[in-house]
Design an enzyme around this catalytic site. Structure first.
Site, PDB file in Angstrom:
ATOM      1  N   GLU A  46     -35.193  -4.601  22.809  1.00 12.40           N
ATOM      2  CA  GLU A  46     -34.994  -4.608  21.505  1.00 12.40           C
ATOM      3  C   GLU A  46     -35.206  -5.775  20.646  1.00 12.40           C
ATOM      4  O   GLU A  46     -35.793  -5.619  19.348  1.00 12.40           O
ATOM      5  CB  GLU A  46     -33.329  -4.296  21.528  1.00 12.40           C
ATOM      6  CG  GLU A  46     -33.116  -3.012  21.773  1.00 12.40           C
ATOM      7  CD  GLU A  46     -33.512  -1.852  20.978  1.00 12.40           C
ATOM      8  OE1 GLU A  46     -33.970  -1.924  19.840  1.00 12.40           O
ATOM      9  OE2 GLU A  46     -33.761  -0.488  21.574  1.00 12.40           O
ATOM     10  N   TYR A 129     -28.328  -4.250  13.798  1.00 13.58           N
ATOM     11  CA  TYR A 129     -29.060  -3.045  14.507  1.00 13.58           C
ATOM     12  C   TYR A 129     -28.954  -3.312  16.181  1.00 13.58           C
ATOM     13  O   TYR A 129     -28.706  -2.545  16.971  1.00 13.58           O
ATOM     14  CB  TYR A 129     -30.344  -3.141  14.197  1.00 13.58           C
ATOM     15  CG  TYR A 129     -31.331  -2.308  15.128  1.00 13.58           C
ATOM     16  CD1 TYR A 129     -31.390  -0.871  15.157  1.00 13.58           C
ATOM     17  CD2 TYR A 129     -32.219  -2.983  15.910  1.00 13.58           C
ATOM     18  CE1 TYR A 129     -32.205  -0.265  15.958  1.00 13.58           C
ATOM     19  CE2 TYR A 129     -32.993  -2.459  16.662  1.00 13.58           C
ATOM     20  CZ  TYR A 129     -32.855  -0.830  16.879  1.00 13.58           C
ATOM     21  OH  TYR A 129     -33.635  -0.309  17.749  1.00 13.58           O
ATOM     22  N   ASP A 147     -32.852   2.066  12.785  1.00 13.54           N
ATOM     23  CA  ASP A 147     -34.065   1.145  12.621  1.00 13.54           C
ATOM     24  C   ASP A 147     -34.890   1.648  11.468  1.00 13.54           C
ATOM     25  O   ASP A 147     -34.504   2.832  10.993  1.00 13.54           O
ATOM     26  CB  ASP A 147     -34.957   0.908  13.881  1.00 13.54           C
ATOM     27  CG  ASP A 147     -35.462   2.158  14.712  1.00 13.54           C
ATOM     28  OD1 ASP A 147     -35.039   3.345  13.949  1.00 13.54           O
ATOM     29  OD2 ASP A 147     -36.347   2.240  15.482  1.00 13.54           O
TER      30      ASP A 147
END
Length: 367
Positions: A46, A129, A147
């Site tokens: 990520e 996020y 996202d």
């Protein structure tokens, strides 16, 4: 605001059949068989995927996990080694935060990532996020993962006319309403895959969409209109100079490490002047960090997120070691240095080779 139940069911059924095989992902069949995602691999992927494509990240991810298979291994690595492996991936603050976060997880949490989005946000480099993605995928928390792909799916489904930057609270609320308590990680990854493969920015394959029923933009034939973006302001231009000193005896190039703070922090390259919006001497040979017979070698251009940069490149041949901190890097060694793309281009221009020193095998050369 409440979502119809069939949305998550339809998306998950599609994801079960069409999930992209990714090196950091446990596929749906593995989840059903009891395999659990590794929080370290989820976190690493990520961080790498921020502002970067899946295709670009794959080889970097493999290199990192092969060299540092556990978060404790990454925490114990010299930061210079981490920056070197990151070279070419761009957005270098991510690499500094990556190392800081690995140390925090190791020192504060005994090598175990916190299990909730709220607790994860206390770690370096982990924002809203990323915390939601890790908590959802690795620990099954029904967090709203949003996202760019998810923003596109949601703004089209609800035909959200507000420009996307201002609409983010509404988008997050919609995603929270859509996210099921069961399999939230698979749901989050399914939403990302849907946006990446079906609900694409241009020419979306609406006819193939597993959740097209109830999509306002799809029904109106206006999918490409969303997400609505505010007019872009022109990026400012900055200028500077790069100074490529070459040792004639062996072709070594003088490199210096950039300060940890600021653009390309912690990376290395030929010395540069300050980068200025004004051409008030920042591109002149007089801005060099040490005196030499500097001669112009050309210029390089590079686009950052918030500004465009042009560096005038100067070259000098030096037999002696210049003053200040730095080191000579031979033609063989320079390919292993933590050189961002901009600095590789500057060196290539200074050397007159037309090609930047390549990153180690397996790396992507790019911004």
């Amino acid at each position: 605001m409440n979502a119809p139940r069939p949305f998550s069911q339809g998306l998950l059924a599609w994801y079960d059949a069409h999930a992209r095989p990714l090196p950091w992902r446990v596929p749906p069949a593995g989840i059903r068989a009891g395999e659990r995602p590794d929080p370290y691999r989820v976190w690493l992927s990520e961080i790498m995927l921020q502002q970067t494509t899946v295709a670009a990240v794959k080889s970097y991810f493999e290199r990192f996990v092969n060299r540092w298979p556990r978060v404790e291994d990454l925490a114990g690595a010299p930061v210079e080694a981490v920056m070197g492996e990151w070279a070419g991936l761009g957005y270098y603050a991510r690499a500094r935060n990556l190392h800081a976060c690995a140390k925090a997880v190791t020192e504060r949490h005994g090598g175990r990532f916190p299990r909730t989005a709220e607790a994860l946000r206390a770690l370096p480099g982990i924002g809203e996020y990323t915390s939601a993605a890790i908590a959802s995928i690795a620990f099954g928390e029904a967090a709203a993962v949003v996202d760019g792909n998810v923003e596109r799916v949601v703004t089209r489904r609800f035909a959200i006319e507000t420009p996307v930057l201002k609409a983010r609270p509404l988008i997050r609320a919609q995603v929270a309403a859509l996210t099921p308590a069961d399999r939230p990680g698979d749901f989050a990854q399914g939403m990302m895959d849907l946006g990446a493969t079906i609900c694409t920015p241009r020419s979306p394959a609406c006819i193939l969409c597993p959740v097209r029923e109830g999509c306002a933009a799809g029904a109106a034939g206006t999918a490409e209109r969303y997400p609505v973006k505010a007019p872009k302001a022109a990026k400012p231009a900055r200028r500077g100079a790069a100074f490529v000193a070459v040792r004639p005896a062996d072709g070594a190039v003088w490199l210096a490490r950039r300060p940890d703070e600021g653009m390309l922090g912690g990376m290395c390259g030929p010395p540069t002047s300050a980068w200025s919006a004004r051409a008030d001497g920042a591109t002149d040979a007089a801005a060099a960090p040490f005196p030499a017979a500097w001669r112009p070698a050309g210029s390089v251009a590079h686009g950052f997120t918030h500004f465009d940069l042009t560096l005038k490149v100067w070259r000098a041949d030096l037999d002696e070691t210049p003053p200040g901190e730095g080191w000579w890097s031979s033609p063989n060694a320079i390919t292993q240095e933590a050189l961002p793309t901009l600095m590789r281009k500057a060196i290539a221009t200074g050397l007159g080779t037309g090609a930047a020193p390549s990153a180690p095998r397996g790396r992507r050369r790019g911004p």
